[in-house]
Design a protein around this motif. Structure first.
Motif, PDB file in Angstrom:
ATOM      1  N   ILE A  54      43.033  63.370  59.096  1.00  0.00           N
ATOM      2  CA  ILE A  54      42.297  64.269  60.010  1.00  0.00           C
ATOM      3  C   ILE A  54      41.565  63.407  61.046  1.00  0.00           C
ATOM      4  O   ILE A  54      41.633  63.658  62.257  1.00  0.00           O
ATOM      5  CB  ILE A  54      41.292  65.146  59.229  1.00  0.00           C
ATOM      6  N   LEU A  55      40.890  62.369  60.549  1.00  0.00           N
ATOM      7  CA  LEU A  55      40.148  61.491  61.460  1.00  0.00           C
ATOM      8  C   LEU A  55      41.090  60.697  62.364  1.00  0.00           C
ATOM      9  O   LEU A  55      40.801  60.480  63.541  1.00  0.00           O
ATOM     10  CB  LEU A  55      39.265  60.538  60.651  1.00  0.00           C
ATOM     11  N   VAL A  57      44.041  61.630  63.460  1.00  0.00           N
ATOM     12  CA  VAL A  57      44.552  62.499  64.531  1.00  0.00           C
ATOM     13  C   VAL A  57      43.456  62.767  65.559  1.00  0.00           C
ATOM     14  O   VAL A  57      43.697  62.707  66.768  1.00  0.00           O
ATOM     15  CB  VAL A  57      45.123  63.824  63.960  1.00  0.00           C
ATOM     16  N   MET A  58      42.236  63.052  65.076  1.00  0.00           N
ATOM     17  CA  MET A  58      41.114  63.276  66.009  1.00  0.00           C
ATOM     18  C   MET A  58      40.963  62.071  66.941  1.00  0.00           C
ATOM     19  O   MET A  58      40.814  62.214  68.150  1.00  0.00           O
ATOM     20  CB  MET A  58      39.806  63.458  65.222  1.00  0.00           C
ATOM     21  N   TYR A  59      41.008  60.890  66.350  1.00  0.00           N
ATOM     22  CA  TYR A  59      40.840  59.657  67.114  1.00  0.00           C
ATOM     23  C   TYR A  59      41.995  59.459  68.097  1.00  0.00           C
ATOM     24  O   TYR A  59      41.788  59.138  69.270  1.00  0.00           O
ATOM     25  CB  TYR A  59      40.759  58.474  66.138  1.00  0.00           C
ATOM     26  N   VAL A  61      44.087  61.678  69.379  1.00  0.00           N
ATOM     27  CA  VAL A  61      44.148  62.674  70.458  1.00  0.00           C
ATOM     28  C   VAL A  61      43.287  62.220  71.638  1.00  0.00           C
ATOM     29  O   VAL A  61      43.677  62.351  72.799  1.00  0.00           O
ATOM     30  CB  VAL A  61      43.651  64.054  69.935  1.00  0.00           C
ATOM     31  N   ILE A  62      42.154  61.652  71.344  1.00  0.00           N
ATOM     32  CA  ILE A  62      41.214  61.263  72.408  1.00  0.00           C
ATOM     33  C   ILE A  62      41.568  59.903  73.003  1.00  0.00           C
ATOM     34  O   ILE A  62      41.501  59.686  74.211  1.00  0.00           O
ATOM     35  CB  ILE A  62      39.758  61.232  71.858  1.00  0.00           C
TER      36      ILE A  62
END
Lengths: 294, 280
Positions: A54-55, A57-59, A61-62
């Protein structure tokens, strides 16, 4: 093997050690014997890997997948190490709840000559083992899939070993305090341990640098040994390549170790006294074996 | 001496309707009666949601992403409720001895499941609103409120499909026996990941996002984000209208599936004598 261990003279003589080992064995049976080993392995791997992805992908994406930045290793390792916090701190509380409410064995257990303090510690060990397996797999996955800058040559093994020992003892002691408090509560669908583990996720800076917290909230994280443990474990694993952040920039490894050691000792003493007090109080109020069906 | 009032005999649809509200009642009353529940279900998720917001702040993400996390964190309360208070509920009921009372009474089991779902939605809504309001105020999230009715429709069909899935889970989980605890645990983080609770699901690619669309929250979250944040029109996985249509189909499928599975489970359970057996 289990029987051989139980027959060792030291184990036969020391009630606390016999209780501890039996509880650890019992906890492992409860944690692992519900499914075949393959299913259990999938279960132990899927949750931590999903949690860290999850982290990732979050990272990604940005930052467009810039996993070579120091902040990525900081976030990834913090989340991986946090697995132990969740398992150990909330594990002991759940032991109290499951013995009382789910298995309803608390009366039978405490009419035997067991040592209650070490019984809870032993049950926590099983959760710790599951946590350690998950931690190793998660870190290994990070090294292979995202090239985390961890190399066997650059890891500070001495610092890592001392940090992990102190960190785990402090987590176990904190978990024990939460378990003792749980003895005195009823009708809880969550556990006090979950509450503290959830708070630590935020206040220990597990997945973001503490500098981002408002200055009034930052001291909350500095109360808990877990905050120092996470910082030291990251420093030890990443070695010379570690890039720290403002909050701990002025602290050397030995400073942090000293704080961790003192905090761990204080928590251990607190856990012993809290247990004694909670054990008597829970029996007085009737919460000790109260079944509420929640 | 107190006189017992005779209870009016209920049959047919009236029995079904009253059973729904009888089962929903403890959840509606329990919403505020046990305050510690509120702490565990509303304030703890706030802490983890805030942690994810700080991760986005640490990597200088655009402001909208903070809102994405707030929406995801709020909707996670519904997923947890579906897992632990819908899917696992019949198993807990069996463990506590309530299931045998349900089965022996003339109340239809499907109405009991519907009551659980309605009570669960209302109870969890209070928790989700707290997470939403607290996090939005703390981080001053700005929402686009142009299509409020469309947003309400998305929410309602998402809940219908999600709780339909929960009703179906309850039969599956009951059949799984004591492994239910681990099943529910296993369906937490992996579903947070594939459904895009903390990021737009489109980031996972077309095929993963398509497969994850079987979980109603995936499309529900995506549609809500498209309606509430319009600064980047490319974040959506599918157009909102298509997502609403798929959610309607999922709702019908899951509720019909739940009715079928419940009937099947009851038939097999009664035949094999395992429906209320508490050893497994």
């Amino acid at each position: 093997m289990y029987q051989t261990m139980m027959n060792l003279p030291l184990v036969r003589r020391a009630n606390w050690l016999r209780t501890f080992l039996n509880a650890a064995w019992l906890g492992w049976q409860i944690e692992s014997n519900w499914a075949d080993p393959f299913l259990f392995a999938v279960y132990s791997i899927a949750r931590p890997i999903a949690s860290v992805l999850i982290l990732v992908v979050m990272y990604s994406v940005i930052t467009n997948g810039a996993t070579d930045q120091p902040i990525f290793a900081y976030i990834y390792l913090g989340n991986a190490l946090y697995i132990l916090v969740g398992q150990v701190v909330s594990g002991v509380s759940w032991t109290v709840i499951s013995d009382r409410e789910q298995y309803r064995t608390v009366r039978q257990l405490y009419t035997t000559p067991l040592d209650g303090y070490f019984y809870l510690m032993g049950r926590g060990v099983a959760r710790l083992l599951v946590g350690i397996i998950s931690l190793v797999i998660t870190v290994g996955f990070g090294v292979l899939a995202f090239q985390l800058p961890i190399s066997l040559q650059t890891v500070d093994w001495l610092l890592f070993t001392v940090t992990m020992v102190l960190g785990i003892i402090s987590l176990a002691a904190l978990g024990h305090v939460m378990g003792s408090i749980t003895m005195m509560t009823a009708r809880q669908i969550g556990s006090v341990g979950d509450a503290v583990a959830g708070a630590l996720y935020l206040f220990s800076g597990a997945i973001f640098p503490l500098d981002l917290l408002p200055s009034v909230l930052r001291p909350i994280g500095l109360i808990f040994p877990a905050t120092y443990w996470l910082e030291l474990a990251r420093r030890a694993l990443l070695g010379p390549g570690y890039v720290g952040f403002e909050t701990f920039a002025g602290f050397s490894n030995s400073h942090l170790l000293l704080i961790l050691l003192v905090a761990t000792l204080l928590l251990l003493v607190a856990s012993i006294y809290t247990y004694r007090w909670a054990f008597n109080r829970a029996r007085e109020t009737g919460f000790f074996d109260m079944e509420t069906n929640f | 001496m107190m006189q017992l009032q005779p209870v009016e005999r209920q049959t047919g649809w009236r029995l079904f309707w009253n059973t729904i509200w009888a089962r929903a009642y403890p959840r509606l009353i329990g919403t505020f009666r046990e305050r510690s529940w509120f702490f565990f279900e509303a304030l703890l998720p706030v802490l983890s949601t805030v942690s994810y917001i700080y991760v986005y702040q640490a990597i200088n993400a655009p402001e909208d992403y903070i809102g994405f996390v707030v929406i995801g964190g709020s909707m996670a309360a519904f997923w947890l409720n579906v897992l632990w208070s819908m899917g696992s509920q019949l198993y807990w009921d069996k463990d506590d001895g309530n299931l045998q009372l349900f089965v022996l009474s003339p109340a239809p089991l499907m109405a009991i499941l519907l009551g659980m779902a309605i009570g669960g939605v209302i109870m969890t809504l209070s928790r989700a609103l707290v997470i939403f309001v607290v996090c939005s105020l703390l981080f001053q999230v700005e929402y686009q409120t142009g299509s409020l009715w469309l947003l309400v429709i998305v929410f309602v069909v998402t809940m219908a499909a999600l709780y339909g899935m929960g009703m179906m889970f309850s039969s599956v989980f009951l059949a799984a026996g004591r492994e239910v605890w681990h099943f529910a645990n296993l369906l937490q983080e992996p579903i947070y990941l594939v459904s895009g609770f903390m990021f737009p699901v489109k980031a996972l690619g077309f095929w993963v996002a398509s497969a994850a669309s079987l979980i109603p929250l995936t499309l529900g979250l995506d549609a809500m984000r498209q309606l509430l944040f319009t600064s980047d029109p490319t974040i959506g996985f599918l157009p909102v209208g298509v997502e609403i249509l798929i959610l309607c189909v999922l709702a019908v499928f899951f509720i019909a599936g739940a009715a079928w599975m419940l009937a099947k489970l009851e038939e097999i359970g009664r035949r094999d004598g395992r429906l209320i057996e508490r050893r497994r």
